[in-house]
Design a protein around this motif. Structure first.
Motif, PDB file in Angstrom:
ATOM      1  N   UNK A 142       0.841  -1.211   0.000  1.00 30.86           N
ATOM      2  CA  UNK A 142       0.000   0.000   0.000  1.00 30.86           C
ATOM      3  C   UNK A 142       0.866   1.247   0.000  1.00 30.86           C
ATOM      4  N   UNK A 143       1.934   1.240   0.777  1.00 31.66           N
ATOM      5  CA  UNK A 143       2.849   2.383   0.786  1.00 31.66           C
ATOM      6  C   UNK A 143       3.413   2.609  -0.608  1.00 31.66           C
ATOM      7  N   UNK A 144       3.898   1.541  -1.232  1.00 31.12           N
ATOM      8  CA  UNK A 144       4.503   1.665  -2.564  1.00 31.12           C
ATOM      9  C   UNK A 144       3.501   2.187  -3.591  1.00 31.12           C
ATOM     10  N   UNK A 145       2.301   1.613  -3.597  1.00 29.67           N
ATOM     11  CA  UNK A 145       1.307   2.025  -4.595  1.00 29.67           C
ATOM     12  C   UNK A 145       0.796   3.446  -4.325  1.00 29.67           C
ATOM     13  N   UNK A 146       0.652   3.795  -3.047  1.00 27.73           N
ATOM     14  CA  UNK A 146       0.175   5.137  -2.699  1.00 27.73           C
ATOM     15  C   UNK A 146       1.190   6.197  -3.105  1.00 27.73           C
ATOM     16  N   UNK A 147       2.462   5.900  -2.906  1.00 26.00           N
ATOM     17  CA  UNK A 147       3.503   6.837  -3.336  1.00 26.00           C
ATOM     18  C   UNK A 147       3.486   6.986  -4.850  1.00 26.00           C
ATOM     19  N   UNK A 148       3.321   5.885  -5.559  1.00 25.21           N
ATOM     20  CA  UNK A 148       3.282   5.929  -7.018  1.00 25.21           C
ATOM     21  C   UNK A 148       2.090   6.746  -7.515  1.00 25.21           C
ATOM     22  N   UNK A 149       0.975   6.675  -6.778  1.00 24.50           N
ATOM     23  CA  UNK A 149      -0.228   7.427  -7.175  1.00 24.50           C
ATOM     24  C   UNK A 149      -0.235   8.853  -6.633  1.00 24.50           C
ATOM     25  N   UNK A 150       0.757   9.176  -5.802  1.00 27.09           N
ATOM     26  CA  UNK A 150       0.816  10.521  -5.249  1.00 27.09           C
ATOM     27  C   UNK A 150      -0.166  10.759  -4.121  1.00 27.09           C
ATOM     28  N   UNK A 151      -0.630   9.702  -3.466  1.00 28.65           N
ATOM     29  CA  UNK A 151      -1.588   9.814  -2.365  1.00 28.65           C
ATOM     30  C   UNK A 151      -0.815   9.882  -1.046  1.00 28.65           C
ATOM     31  N   UNK A 152      -0.520  11.094  -0.613  1.00 28.94           N
ATOM     32  CA  UNK A 152       0.310  11.298   0.571  1.00 28.94           C
ATOM     33  C   UNK A 152      -0.359  10.787   1.843  1.00 28.94           C
ATOM     34  N   UNK A 153      -1.668  11.024   1.971  1.00 27.64           N
ATOM     35  CA  UNK A 153      -2.389  10.598   3.183  1.00 27.64           C
ATOM     36  C   UNK A 153      -2.345   9.079   3.336  1.00 27.64           C
ATOM     37  N   UNK A 154      -2.610   8.373   2.242  1.00 22.75           N
ATOM     38  CA  UNK A 154      -2.636   6.909   2.292  1.00 22.75           C
ATOM     39  C   UNK A 154      -1.239   6.349   2.553  1.00 22.75           C
ATOM     40  N   UNK A 155      -0.232   6.950   1.930  1.00 25.54           N
ATOM     41  CA  UNK A 155       1.143   6.487   2.127  1.00 25.54           C
ATOM     42  C   UNK A 155       1.561   6.660   3.578  1.00 25.54           C
ATOM     43  N   UNK A 156       1.240   7.810   4.148  1.00 21.44           N
ATOM     44  CA  UNK A 156       1.603   8.079   5.547  1.00 21.44           C
ATOM     45  C   UNK A 156       0.875   7.128   6.496  1.00 21.44           C
ATOM     46  N   UNK A 157      -0.409   6.923   6.267  1.00 18.08           N
ATOM     47  CA  UNK A 157      -1.205   6.055   7.150  1.00 18.08           C
ATOM     48  C   UNK A 157      -0.709   4.617   7.107  1.00 18.08           C
ATOM     49  N   UNK A 158      -0.412   4.120   5.918  1.00 14.53           N
ATOM     50  CA  UNK A 158       0.063   2.740   5.792  1.00 14.53           C
ATOM     51  C   UNK A 158       1.443   2.578   6.438  1.00 14.53           C
ATOM     52  N   UNK A 159       2.295   3.575   6.270  1.00 17.47           N
ATOM     53  CA  UNK A 159       3.634   3.487   6.878  1.00 17.47           C
ATOM     54  C   UNK A 159       3.537   3.543   8.393  1.00 17.47           C
ATOM     55  N   UNK A 160       2.631   4.338   8.912  1.00 16.47           N
ATOM     56  CA  UNK A 160       2.443   4.389  10.364  1.00 16.47           C
ATOM     57  C   UNK A 160       1.950   3.037  10.882  1.00 16.47           C
ATOM     58  N   UNK A 161       1.095   2.393  10.111  1.00 13.18           N
ATOM     59  CA  UNK A 161       0.594   1.072  10.504  1.00 13.18           C
ATOM     60  C   UNK A 161       1.720   0.029  10.492  1.00 13.18           C
ATOM     61  N   UNK A 162       2.649   0.141   9.549  1.00 10.46           N
ATOM     62  CA  UNK A 162       3.784  -0.793   9.490  1.00 10.46           C
ATOM     63  C   UNK A 162       4.643  -0.669  10.742  1.00 10.46           C
ATOM     64  N   UNK A 163       4.966   0.560  11.120  1.00  5.64           N
ATOM     65  CA  UNK A 163       5.809   0.781  12.304  1.00  5.64           C
ATOM     66  C   UNK A 163       5.085   0.290  13.554  1.00  5.64           C
ATOM     67  N   UNK A 164       3.771   0.539  13.611  1.00  3.51           N
ATOM     68  CA  UNK A 164       2.985   0.100  14.771  1.00  3.51           C
ATOM     69  C   UNK A 164       2.935  -1.420  14.853  1.00  3.51           C
ATOM     70  N   UNK A 165       2.753  -2.076  13.708  1.00  3.02           N
ATOM     71  CA  UNK A 165       2.713  -3.550  13.676  1.00  3.02           C
ATOM     72  C   UNK A 165       4.039  -4.135  14.138  1.00  3.02           C
ATOM     73  N   UNK A 166       5.137  -3.527  13.709  1.00  5.37           N
ATOM     74  CA  UNK A 166       6.467  -3.998  14.093  1.00  5.37           C
ATOM     75  C   UNK A 166       6.677  -3.846  15.594  1.00  5.37           C
ATOM     76  N   UNK A 167       6.268  -2.697  16.140  1.00  5.85           N
ATOM     77  CA  UNK A 167       6.424  -2.452  17.578  1.00  5.85           C
ATOM     78  C   UNK A 167       5.597  -3.442  18.387  1.00  5.85           C
ATOM     79  N   UNK A 168       4.390  -3.728  17.917  1.00  6.15           N
ATOM     80  CA  UNK A 168       3.514  -4.675  18.609  1.00  6.15           C
ATOM     81  C   UNK A 168       4.110  -6.082  18.599  1.00  6.15           C
ATOM     82  N   UNK A 169       4.676  -6.476  17.462  1.00  2.00           N
ATOM     83  CA  UNK A 169       5.278  -7.808  17.343  1.00  2.00           C
ATOM     84  C   UNK A 169       6.452  -7.966  18.297  1.00  2.00           C
ATOM     85  N   UNK A 170       7.285  -6.929  18.398  1.00  2.00           N
ATOM     86  CA  UNK A 170       8.442  -6.980  19.301  1.00  2.00           C
ATOM     87  C   UNK A 170       7.974  -7.024  20.753  1.00  2.00           C
ATOM     88  N   UNK A 171       6.955  -6.253  21.069  1.00  2.00           N
ATOM     89  CA  UNK A 171       6.423  -6.241  22.440  1.00  2.00           C
ATOM     90  C   UNK A 171       5.871  -7.606  22.815  1.00  2.00           C
TER      91      UNK A 171
END
Length: 243
Positions: A204-233
Motif C-alpha cells: 500500500x505504501x509503494x502504490x500510494x507513493x506511485x499514485x501521489x496519495x500522501x495521506x494513504x502512504x503516511x497512514x500505511x507506513x504508520x501502521x507498518x511501524x505500529x505492527x512492528x512495535x507490537x510484534x516486538x512487544x
C-alpha cells in the motif's frame, strides 16, 4: 603494509572495536572504569596501534574519554552518540535489547510516516519502481522472513523510502532503520513466516507513493511501524513469561 596485512589489521581493529564497544554498552565495563591501553593490548593480543585506533573511534562515539594524566575512562550512556549505527547495533546485542527496540520504534514512528508522505510528491519513477520491486521480493521470501534474503528486500524498501522523501536528513536516518531490521534478524526477533498484513501494508505504501496519495502512504507506513512495535512487544512478553 601489504594488502594482506591491511586486511588483517582492519579485521583486528573491527574485532576489538566490536568486543570493547559491546562490553561498554552492555554494562560489562561500567561507567567510570579506567582502562589501560596496555591491558587491552594484552587481553586481545593486538598492537598498541590497533588499540589506539579503537580508542579513538570509541572516544568519537562518546563511549570513552581520554585525558592527559587521567588516561582512558568509560563514559555513561548520557554521553554516547545513540544515533550511531554501531552504538545501536551494540545495544541490540545487549541485555536492554527490547528497551532499545522500543525507543527505536518511537523514533521510526516520527520519521518513516513523514518520509512516506513526502515521497508521495517527490519520489522519482525509478524510486517508485524500487519500492515495488522490494515489496515483490519481500512477498517472494515471506515464508522465510527470518533470513538474509527477506532482510535484503525489507532493507531496500525502507532505505529507498527514506531517500525518496527528498529530505537529506531523513535519508541520513536510513542506516538506523536498517540496523533495526538487521538486529531483529540477527537476534531471532523476526517471525519465520512474515505477517500477511505487513506485506500488504508495504504494498500500500509503494502504490500510494506511485499514485501521489500522501495521506494513504503516511497512514500505511504508520501502521507498518505500529505492527512492528507490537510484534516486538509480544516477543518481549513471551520471553518474560518463560523466564
Amino acid at each position: 603494509m601489504t594488502n594482506a596485512d591491511g586486511g588483517e589489521y582492519r579485521q583486528l581493529h573491527e574485532t576489538v572495536l566490536d568486543r570493547l564497544g559491546s562490553d561498554i554498552v552492555a554494562g560489562v565495563v561500567a561507567p567510570g572504569t579506567r582502562i589501560s591501553a596496555d591491558d587491552v593490548v594484552t587481553q586481545y593480543s593486538v598492537s598498541r596501534t590497533v588499540v589506539r585506533e579503537v580508542v579513538r573511534v570509541l572516544e568519537s562515539l562518546g563511549l570513552l574519554a581520554v585525558r592527559r594524566r587521567v588516561g582512558i575512562t568509560v563514559l555513561g550512556e548520557e554521553h554516547w552518540n545513540s544515533l550511531d549505527p554501531s552504538v545501536i547495533r551494540w545495544k541490540l546485542a545487549g541485555p536492554q535489547r527490547f528497551e532499545q527496540l522500543s525507543s527505536l520504534s518511537e523514533l521510526r514512528s516520527g520519521i518513516e510516516p513523514l518520509a512516506a508522505r513526502l515521497a508521495a510528491t517527490r519520489a522519482t519513477p525509478e524510486q517508485c519502481g524500487a519500492l515495488t520491486a522490494a515489496v515483490i521480493g519481500m512477498s517472494s521470501t515471506s515464508r522465510a522472513a527470518d533470513t538474509d534474503a527477506y532482510l535484503a528486500h525489507d532493507s531496500d524498501f525502507h532505505r529507498t523510502l527514506l531517500t525518496a522523501s527528498g529530505n537529506p536528513l531523513l535519508r541520513a536516518m536510513s542506516q538506523i532503520v536498517v540496523e533495526v531490521l538487521e538486529g531483529r534478524t540477527r537476534h531471532s526477533l523476526m517471525p519465520h513466516v512474515a505477517e500477511t498484513e505487513a506485506i500488504r501494508l508495504h504494498g500500500v505504501v509503494a502504490s500510494s507513493i506511485q499514485m501521489g496519495d500522501a495521506d494513504a502512504a503516511e497512514a500505511a507506513m504508520r501502521a507498518i511501524v505500529s505492527e512492528s512495535a507490537t510484534a516486538v512487544e509480544q516477543m518481549k512478553d513471551d520471553e518474560d513469561t518463560h523466564e
